[in-house]
Design an enzyme around this catalytic site. Sequence first.
Site, short mmCIF file in Angstrom:
data_model
loop_
_atom_site.label_atom_id
_atom_site.label_comp_id
_atom_site.label_asym_id
_atom_site.label_seq_id
_atom_site.Cartn_x
_atom_site.Cartn_y
_atom_site.Cartn_z
N ASP A 269 -0.10 43.27 -9.66
CA ASP A 269 -0.03 43.63 -8.10
C ASP A 269 1.60 44.20 -8.03
OD1 ASP A 269 0.75 41.07 -8.60
OD2 ASP A 269 -0.02 40.54 -6.63
N ARG A 270 2.38 43.30 -8.65
CA ARG A 270 3.65 43.75 -8.43
C ARG A 270 4.10 44.94 -9.26
NH1 ARG A 270 6.73 38.11 -9.48
NH2 ARG A 270 8.58 39.18 -8.19
#
EC number: 2.7.1.33
Length: 278
Positions: A114-115
């Site tokens: 997600d990052r």
Amino acid sequence: MLLAIDAGNTNVVFALVEVDGTERRIRGRWRLATDPRRTADEYAVWLSQLLALEGFARTDVTDVIISTVVPRALHNLQVLARKYFGGEPLIAGQAPVEWGIEIDVDEPRSLGADRAVNTIAAHALHAGDLIVIDFGTATTFDVSDYRGAYKGGIIAPGINLSLDALVTAAAKLPRIAIEAPASATVVGRNTVDQMHIGIYWGYIAMIEGLVARLKAEVGRPVKVIATGGLATLFERHTAVFDAIEPDLTIQGLAMMWDKAHIQRTTPAPGDLPAHPSN
């Protein structure tokens, strides 16, 4: 249409995205509590009903892309795509949708999907050095430079996690809603007010303090982008955010799918028809 799936530690987000050229429009968005034991059939029953409520059918989904920070959840999501949407899903970070950015940290493979996706999307939407703050189970601060390279960041307990720990460890403290205190005072006159002040203003102080330290370390002008469900909770009481992008991860997944789709459909130079001779 594209079904983008973001499996986080607390929730799995399903988003139906209509991609038309450079336009990416989210037509539907649904959340389900993350449970690695949930089967593909369970996902399908739940999702089919929600699609129908919004006027869509499973056959409207032509492609699936998945991002997950919960490895055990991946298999059943892949089965969902194959069995109920008729195709092999793309997995963010794996061929043919590798990150395509420099991950300049000590352990690049440990970076959460997600990052990485947030970094890709943020740089597509905003120029320059960036700090992306994602308010989820954990609150993450991700730093990337003006070239789009990921440089590192910070992981802090999410505000819900902080409140859960406080209430669990202190027997006499009640569970409270996470919201801005009714007054701007930081001198609470009762237990509930004091908890609201500690959780809310304490969290804002952490955000502002960490952003100030990150900016000082970068040493150049930095834009701060906020995302995640709780980003708007803090917006009215701090000037630290330059922009809020509520669907940054979903946008990033759509961008990655779009790039892979263009690459798949663009003929290689050797496949182009020869120019007719004069």
